[in-house]
Design a protein around this motif. Structure first.
Motif, mmCIF file in Angstrom:
data_model
loop_
_atom_site.group_PDB
_atom_site.id
_atom_site.type_symbol
_atom_site.label_atom_id
_atom_site.label_comp_id
_atom_site.label_asym_id
_atom_site.label_seq_id
_atom_site.Cartn_x
_atom_site.Cartn_y
_atom_site.Cartn_z
ATOM 1 N N PRO A 56 -18.123 12.103 9.628
ATOM 2 C CA PRO A 56 -18.306 11.407 10.902
ATOM 3 C C PRO A 56 -17.550 10.092 10.961
ATOM 4 C CG PRO A 56 -20.215 11.057 9.506
ATOM 5 C CD PRO A 56 -19.329 12.038 8.776
ATOM 6 N N SER A 57 -17.307 9.623 12.173
ATOM 7 C CA SER A 57 -16.699 8.299 12.344
ATOM 8 C C SER A 57 -17.640 7.238 11.791
ATOM 9 C CB SER A 57 -16.432 8.026 13.827
ATOM 10 O OG SER A 57 -15.560 8.987 14.381
ATOM 11 N N GLY A 58 -17.089 6.123 11.355
ATOM 12 C CA GLY A 58 -17.937 5.061 10.824
ATOM 13 C C GLY A 58 -17.140 3.866 10.333
ATOM 14 N N THR A 59 -17.859 2.898 9.832
ATOM 15 C CA THR A 59 -17.274 1.673 9.292
ATOM 16 C C THR A 59 -17.781 1.478 7.867
ATOM 17 O OG1 THR A 59 -17.168 0.646 11.481
ATOM 18 C CG2 THR A 59 -17.091 -0.828 9.581
ATOM 19 N N PHE A 60 -16.922 1.008 6.986
ATOM 20 C CA PHE A 60 -17.343 0.763 5.599
ATOM 21 C C PHE A 60 -16.510 -0.362 5.010
ATOM 22 C CE2 PHE A 60 -13.551 3.113 4.879
ATOM 23 C CZ PHE A 60 -13.192 2.984 3.546
ATOM 24 N N THR A 357 -3.787 -6.420 2.472
ATOM 25 C CA THR A 357 -3.711 -7.721 3.146
ATOM 26 C C THR A 357 -3.123 -7.629 4.552
ATOM 27 O OG1 THR A 357 -1.524 -8.166 2.193
ATOM 28 C CG2 THR A 357 -3.447 -8.901 0.937
ATOM 29 N N PHE A 358 -2.353 -6.574 4.853
ATOM 30 C CA PHE A 358 -1.732 -6.502 6.170
ATOM 31 C C PHE A 358 -2.056 -5.220 6.935
ATOM 32 C CE2 PHE A 358 1.464 -4.816 3.205
ATOM 33 C CZ PHE A 358 1.774 -3.606 3.797
ATOM 34 N N GLN A 359 -2.751 -4.271 6.337
ATOM 35 C CA GLN A 359 -3.101 -3.048 7.057
ATOM 36 C C GLN A 359 -4.102 -3.340 8.164
ATOM 37 O OE1 GLN A 359 -2.828 0.820 4.266
ATOM 38 N NE2 GLN A 359 -4.383 -0.608 3.618
ATOM 39 N N HIS A 360 -4.057 -2.535 9.210
ATOM 40 C CA HIS A 360 -5.000 -2.669 10.315
ATOM 41 C C HIS A 360 -6.396 -2.313 9.832
ATOM 42 C CE1 HIS A 360 -6.474 -2.536 14.431
ATOM 43 N NE2 HIS A 360 -5.289 -2.990 14.840
ATOM 44 N N ASP A 361 -7.419 -2.852 10.521
ATOM 45 C CA ASP A 361 -8.790 -2.510 10.145
ATOM 46 C C ASP A 361 -9.280 -1.257 10.869
ATOM 47 O OD1 ASP A 361 -9.035 -3.526 12.684
ATOM 48 O OD2 ASP A 361 -10.649 -4.940 12.218
ATOM 49 N N MET A 362 -8.420 -0.613 11.636
ATOM 50 C CA MET A 362 -8.739 0.638 12.321
ATOM 51 C C MET A 362 -7.834 1.739 11.760
ATOM 52 S SD MET A 362 -8.472 1.554 16.397
ATOM 53 C CE MET A 362 -6.685 1.334 16.395
ATOM 54 N N ASN A 363 -8.444 2.670 11.045
ATOM 55 C CA ASN A 363 -7.687 3.745 10.400
ATOM 56 C C ASN A 363 -6.484 3.204 9.620
ATOM 57 O OD1 ASN A 363 -9.301 5.923 11.355
ATOM 58 N ND2 ASN A 363 -8.238 5.873 13.327
#
Length: 429
Positions: A56-60, A357-363
């Protein structure tokens, strides 16, 4: 065209299904000046992908759940969000990969034998399996006609006419969306972003001997991929490029069937991103160091919970000397087996020390399709999960390491993921 560069893509796997109008008595929309909408004629495939589970979609919190023991600073803790996807319950097994090898082998043989084709496209023949009979490999007359696929006479043992693994070549074709999406490439012809490549796909069975000097591993080299006793064990000796070829074939194979049956084609299978892999491995337990959710690699009874290198090298203590069945041990809370241990797993992500350090926080993801001419540093791909020959540190959800994309090892396998709508109409639960 060179004989080794045989095209083995199924012809007719349409990507875009034709639309039709469903309103009105004769399939026409009412001519009343109102917008009614036009539904896609293709049906939604109601089946869950075989052998896969829904994540499932989620945040971690991606990264270390405790202190950075190595002080490498390559995996800083960072909160990220992941959209839902489906993932293989187990690593891809020998049996599953063998289906890919056999399909490619039979496709090449069908072309040599003069199998009927739908038509030529850009000078290349596409096999029409609806008109092609199964190839009888036990028929000596068939083997005689496939001499170009057989090992040369000097390479034969007792005169056996074995298939030459070097001749089992799969041809990949795909549209590079990431490159096409760049602003500077806007308006450039679509053909400029179609990627074609040919990959020798037979696993390197000699890795069992090559990876370990002064060690007797000949039985594994001879039998691991071939013998039916290992059919449900994870495939190894497969490079990152070969794993991607498997994903491409699996996509073509599935979508050809779906379109033929009137279903909408699905997304492509692919290697999970590094973030997807860690999110799935945690099984919803965001701050736990291991996939099973605990803080230790043994349970309360003292039993080891994964296949790795316990202590200073008591390999059989965990129940397996080398690899074990892909569905061994208990799965995590998402139903995924061996996210820690057994074999380390390829991801699709480029290994870069400072990526977090530079990747997006969405996927989050960082990818680079390295060319053969690129320096080795650009060919590093992220490995996750640790293997049967690794110590416990590599079993942690957050531990990052890498291998070069053109390398194959006796302790590296992979699993696939696919993006399928998990919300709204047609939800598969």
């Amino acid at each position: 065209m060179k004989k080794s560069f045989i095209h083995v893509t199924i012809f007719g796997a349409a990507i875009i299904a034709l639309s039709s109008c469903k309103s009105g008595s004769k399939g026409r929309l009412p001519d009343d000046g109102q917008v009614h909408g036009v539904a896609n004629a293709a049906k939604i495939n109601p089946k869950r992908p075989l052998g896969m589970v829904q994540i499932p979609s989620g945040t971690f919190h991606m990264g270390p759940s405790d202190e950075d023991l190595t002080s490498s600073l390559t995996a800083k803790n960072k909160q990220v969000s992941i959209t839902g996807f489906f993932m293989d319950q187990t690593e891809v097994t020998n049996n599953q990969y063998r289906q890919f090898v056999n399909w490619t082998r039979d496709s090449i043989a069908a072309k040599i034998l003069g199998a009927p084709y739908v038509k030529q496209v850009s000078g290349e023949d596409y096999v029409d399996w609806t008109k092609t009979a199964t190839i009888k490999w036990s028929d000596n007359s068939i083997i005689e006609r496939l001499d170009q696929m057989i090992v040369p006479v000097p390479d034969r043992i007792y005169g056996r006419k074995d298939i030459d693994p070097e001749k089992i070549v799969y041809k990949i074709e795909y549209y590079d969306l990431k490159e096409a999406a760049k602003v500077e490439n806007k308006g450039i012809a679509r053909s400029k972003f179609i990627v074609k490549d040919s990959v020798k796909i037979y696993p390197d069975t000699l890795v069992w001997m090559r990876d370990f000097s002064y060690s007797y591993n000949e039985p594994m080299a001879k039998k691991y991929f071939y013998h039916p006793a290992f059919g449900s064990y994870p495939v190894v000796g497969v490079s990152w490029k070969q794993a991607n070829a498997f994903c491409n074939w699996k996509s073509v194979y599935q979508n050809a069937y779906l379109v033929k049956k009137g279903f909408a084609s699905e997304s492509d299978f692919y290697l999970p991103t590094e973030a997807q892999w860690e999110y799935a491995a945690r099984g919803g337990r965001s701050q736990m160091p291991y996939p099973w959710g605990g803080m230790y690699i043994r349970n309360q009874k003292g039993c080891l919970l994964a296949n790795f290198k316990p202590g200073r090298g008591n390999y059989p203590e965990d129940g397996g000397f080398y690899t074990v069945r892909a569905d061994a041990y208990w799965p995590n809370d998402y139903g995924l087996y061996n996210m820690a241990g057994n074999v380390a797993e390829w991801t699709g992500s480029l290994y870069y020390e400072g990526a977090y350090t530079f990747q997006h926080d969405m996927n989050p993801d960082i990818r680079y399709n390295a060319k053969d001419s690129d320096p080795p540093r650009m060919k590093r791909k992220v490995l996750r999960g640790g293997s049967w020959k690794d110590i416990g540190y590599f079993l942690k959800n957050s531990t990052r390491t890498y291998e070069y994309q053109d390398s194959a090892k006796s302790y590296i396998g992979f699993r696939t993921v696919i993006d399928i709508p998990t919300f709204g109409e047609g939800t598969r639960r």
